[in-house]
Design a protein around this motif. Structure first.
Motif, PDB file in Angstrom:
ATOM      1  N   PRO A   5       0.848  -1.284  -0.029  1.00 14.20           N
ATOM      2  CA  PRO A   5       0.059   0.027   0.026  1.00 14.20           C
ATOM      3  C   PRO A   5       1.148   1.358   0.028  1.00 14.20           C
ATOM      4  CG  PRO A   5      -0.872  -1.491   1.643  1.00 14.20           C
ATOM      5  CD  PRO A   5       0.635  -2.205   1.188  1.00 14.20           C
ATOM      6  N   TYR A   6       1.956   1.102   0.781  1.00 15.53           N
ATOM      7  CA  TYR A   6       2.945   2.500   0.781  1.00 15.53           C
ATOM      8  C   TYR A   6       4.373   2.087   0.445  1.00 15.53           C
ATOM      9  CZ  TYR A   6      -1.068   4.163   3.337  1.00 15.53           C
ATOM     10  OH  TYR A   6      -2.413   4.370   3.685  1.00 15.53           O
ATOM     11  N   GLY A   7       4.949   3.008  -0.160  1.00 20.36           N
ATOM     12  CA  GLY A   7       6.378   3.089  -0.236  1.00 20.36           C
ATOM     13  C   GLY A   7       7.052   4.269   0.304  1.00 20.36           C
ATOM     14  N   VAL A   8       8.198   4.399   0.399  1.00 22.33           N
ATOM     15  CA  VAL A   8       8.785   5.609   0.837  1.00 22.33           C
ATOM     16  C   VAL A   8      10.113   6.075  -0.282  1.00 22.33           C
ATOM     17  CG1 VAL A   8      10.157   6.732   2.756  1.00 22.33           C
ATOM     18  CG2 VAL A   8       8.441   4.895   3.233  1.00 22.33           C
ATOM     19  N   LEU A   9      10.098   7.443  -0.466  1.00 26.61           N
ATOM     20  CA  LEU A   9      11.108   7.822  -1.312  1.00 26.61           C
ATOM     21  C   LEU A   9      11.823   8.802  -0.235  1.00 26.61           C
ATOM     22  CD1 LEU A   9      11.915   8.399  -3.986  1.00 26.61           C
ATOM     23  CD2 LEU A   9      10.435  10.419  -4.380  1.00 26.61           C
ATOM     24  N   ILE A  10      13.188   8.604  -0.343  1.00 26.07           N
ATOM     25  CA  ILE A  10      14.135   9.383   0.503  1.00 26.07           C
ATOM     26  C   ILE A  10      15.033  10.179  -0.554  1.00 26.07           C
ATOM     27  CG2 ILE A  10      15.932   9.168   2.205  1.00 26.07           C
ATOM     28  CD1 ILE A  10      14.921   6.325   2.709  1.00 26.07           C
ATOM     29  N   ILE A  11      15.056  11.585  -0.147  1.00 26.50           N
ATOM     30  CA  ILE A  11      15.575  12.645  -1.036  1.00 26.50           C
ATOM     31  C   ILE A  11      16.741  13.191  -0.220  1.00 26.50           C
ATOM     32  CG2 ILE A  11      15.380  14.236  -2.771  1.00 26.50           C
ATOM     33  CD1 ILE A  11      12.682  13.511  -2.835  1.00 26.50           C
ATOM     34  N   HIS A  12      17.929  13.379  -0.697  1.00 19.69           N
ATOM     35  CA  HIS A  12      18.979  14.018   0.054  1.00 19.69           C
ATOM     36  C   HIS A  12      19.062  15.258  -0.313  1.00 19.69           C
ATOM     37  CE1 HIS A  12      21.413  14.432  -3.725  1.00 19.69           C
ATOM     38  NE2 HIS A  12      21.252  13.297  -4.116  1.00 19.69           N
ATOM     39  N   GLY A  13      20.148  16.310   0.249  1.00 16.84           N
ATOM     40  CA  GLY A  13      20.198  17.383  -0.010  1.00 16.84           C
ATOM     41  C   GLY A  13      21.174  18.028  -0.938  1.00 16.84           C
ATOM     42  N   PHE A  14      21.444  19.293  -1.045  1.00 17.71           N
ATOM     43  CA  PHE A  14      22.283  19.778  -1.938  1.00 17.71           C
ATOM     44  C   PHE A  14      23.789  19.671  -1.466  1.00 17.71           C
ATOM     45  CE2 PHE A  14      24.610  23.592  -3.460  1.00 17.71           C
ATOM     46  CZ  PHE A  14      24.452  23.654  -4.951  1.00 17.71           C
ATOM     47  N   THR A  15      24.617  19.127  -2.467  1.00 16.70           N
ATOM     48  CA  THR A  15      26.117  18.842  -2.316  1.00 16.70           C
ATOM     49  C   THR A  15      26.122  17.509  -1.376  1.00 16.70           C
ATOM     50  OG1 THR A  15      26.513  20.210  -0.381  1.00 16.70           O
ATOM     51  CG2 THR A  15      26.953  21.194  -2.403  1.00 16.70           C
ATOM     52  N   SER A  16      24.886  17.056  -0.929  1.00 24.96           N
ATOM     53  CA  SER A  16      25.057  15.643   0.208  1.00 24.96           C
ATOM     54  C   SER A  16      25.242  14.564  -0.569  1.00 24.96           C
ATOM     55  CB  SER A  16      23.684  15.766   0.666  1.00 24.96           C
ATOM     56  OG  SER A  16      23.762  16.747   1.667  1.00 24.96           O
ATOM     57  N   SER A  17      25.778  13.562   0.234  1.00 20.50           N
ATOM     58  CA  SER A  17      25.781  12.138  -0.176  1.00 20.50           C
ATOM     59  C   SER A  17      24.623  11.303   0.379  1.00 20.50           C
ATOM     60  CB  SER A  17      27.254  11.583  -0.080  1.00 20.50           C
ATOM     61  OG  SER A  17      27.349  11.604   1.271  1.00 20.50           O
ATOM     62  N   LEU A  18      24.463  10.060  -0.201  1.00 18.89           N
ATOM     63  CA  LEU A  18      23.320   9.127   0.412  1.00 18.89           C
ATOM     64  C   LEU A  18      23.668   8.995   1.975  1.00 18.89           C
ATOM     65  CD1 LEU A  18      22.488   6.932  -2.189  1.00 18.89           C
ATOM     66  CD2 LEU A  18      21.391   9.115  -1.803  1.00 18.89           C
ATOM     67  N   ASN A  19      25.121   8.908   2.457  1.00 17.72           N
ATOM     68  CA  ASN A  19      25.288   8.580   3.876  1.00 17.72           C
ATOM     69  C   ASN A  19      24.740   9.531   4.660  1.00 17.72           C
ATOM     70  OD1 ASN A  19      27.347  10.515   3.491  1.00 17.72           O
ATOM     71  ND2 ASN A  19      28.889   9.454   4.210  1.00 17.72           N
ATOM     72  N   CYS A  20      24.199  10.775   4.334  1.00 16.92           N
ATOM     73  CA  CYS A  20      23.342  11.771   5.228  1.00 16.92           C
ATOM     74  C   CYS A  20      22.276  11.538   5.642  1.00 16.92           C
ATOM     75  CB  CYS A  20      23.851  13.131   4.577  1.00 16.92           C
ATOM     76  SG  CYS A  20      25.533  13.692   4.782  1.00 16.92           S
ATOM     77  N   VAL A  21      21.528  10.521   4.797  1.00 17.20           N
ATOM     78  CA  VAL A  21      20.214  10.139   4.823  1.00 17.20           C
ATOM     79  C   VAL A  21      20.041   8.795   4.777  1.00 17.20           C
ATOM     80  CG1 VAL A  21      19.046  12.350   4.087  1.00 17.20           C
ATOM     81  CG2 VAL A  21      19.623  10.555   2.276  1.00 17.20           C
ATOM     82  N   ASN A  22      20.976   8.007   4.764  1.00 17.75           N
ATOM     83  CA  ASN A  22      20.633   6.574   4.620  1.00 17.75           C
ATOM     84  C   ASN A  22      20.562   5.647   6.127  1.00 17.75           C
ATOM     85  OD1 ASN A  22      23.396   6.289   5.463  1.00 17.75           O
ATOM     86  ND2 ASN A  22      24.122   5.442   3.605  1.00 17.75           N
ATOM     87  N   GLY A  23      20.708   6.425   6.829  1.00 14.35           N
ATOM     88  CA  GLY A  23      20.226   5.756   8.186  1.00 14.35           C
ATOM     89  C   GLY A  23      18.627   5.536   8.351  1.00 14.35           C
ATOM     90  N   LEU A  24      17.962   6.223   7.467  1.00 16.65           N
ATOM     91  CA  LEU A  24      16.551   6.142   7.479  1.00 16.65           C
ATOM     92  C   LEU A  24      16.095   4.734   6.909  1.00 16.65           C
ATOM     93  CD1 LEU A  24      15.529   9.659   6.378  1.00 16.65           C
ATOM     94  CD2 LEU A  24      15.163   8.753   8.657  1.00 16.65           C
TER      95      LEU A  24
END
Length: 254
Positions: A5-24
């Motif tokens: 029913p649901y999925g999640v899209l995770i979007i990083h920031g400007f000049t950022s790499s995925l390791n700044c959000v991949n803890g989610l």
């Protein structure tokens, strides 16, 4: 494949790499929800020069492509965005309310502390700066600087000025479109953020058209801009994951 029913899209920031959000990603996927975490145009390269000439519509297009891919596994999407990714999340919510269930925007890059930012006193100098200055240093923003090394922060250490100018334009466009956002929204920010002014989140809360009972603003008191890697990392991640699970109707150990 059974659709969720649901999925999640995770979007990083400007000049950022995925390791700044991949803890989610691990706790969300552990809840049984499919995810996508795209690398937006100009990011994830060996050099920040990959950002030179990249304009903000490319970042939105990359996120939209990831959204469409996510929707091959899920009926509706919950979109998370940090900093510039928050602008992308707000844009997707305005453009695709039929498939986006809700959004989470963390330190969304709407109002900058930089005096050259939109609405700031030196913004009129941006065309001149772009012509005369080719790059600007991007210092790491942590309340606990040791965590930048502990998490192996791979954010770019500078950004081409033309890409910064496009980010500023994206902020202006997004601010005008805030009333078009009507989906349930969680807004997160640190009062100690020295990159994106905390007033940005207050503006978003006031100006989106989401009903009052479907929007909330959560403050953190210690962390700096890199809130998903910094000293309040566990609390910020838990806030997002709890909201995602709430939206997906998950309770307990489901």
């Amino acid at each position: 494949m059974t659709r969720k029913p649901y999925g999640v899209l995770i979007i990083h920031g400007f000049t950022s790499s995925l390791n700044c959000v991949n803890g989610l990603q691990p706790p969300i996927e552990a809840s049984g929800l499919p995810t996508r975490m795209p690398v937006l145009r100009g990011h994830g390269a060996a050099s920040p020069e990959a950002l030179r000439g990249v304009k903000w519509p490319a970042w939105v297009a990359d996120a939209e492509a990831a959204l469409q891919d996510l929707l091959t596994e899920a009926d509706r999407a919950i979109v998370f965005g940090h900093s510039m990714g928050g602008l992308v999340a707000l844009t997707l919510a305005a453009d695709h309310p039929d498939v986006i269930d809700s959004i989470v925007v963390a330190a969304a890059a709407l109002v900058f502390t930089n005096p050259l930012g939109p609405g700031r006193p030196l913004n009129f100098l941006i065309p001149l700066v772009v012509r005369l200055v080719k790059k600007v240093d991007m210092p790491l923003k942590y309340a606990d600087p040791s965590l930048a090394y502990a998490t192996r922060d791979t954010n770019y250490r500078y950004a081409p000025t033309d890409a910064i100018a496009s980010l500023f334009e994206f902020a202006r466009v997004t601010r005008r479109r805030l009333p078009e956002v009507r989906v349930p929204t969680l807004i997160m920010h640190s009062r100690k953020d020295t990159t994106i002014a905390p007033e940005a989140s207050e503006i978003i809360y006031r100006q989106i058209s989401t009903p009052p009972d479907q929007k909330r603003l959560v403050w953190f008191e210690v962390t700096e801009h890199e809130m998903f890697c910094d000293c309040e990392r566990e609390a910020t991640i838990k806030t997002v994951v709890d909201y995602v699970r709430e939206r997906a109707g998950l309770r307990g150990n489901e």
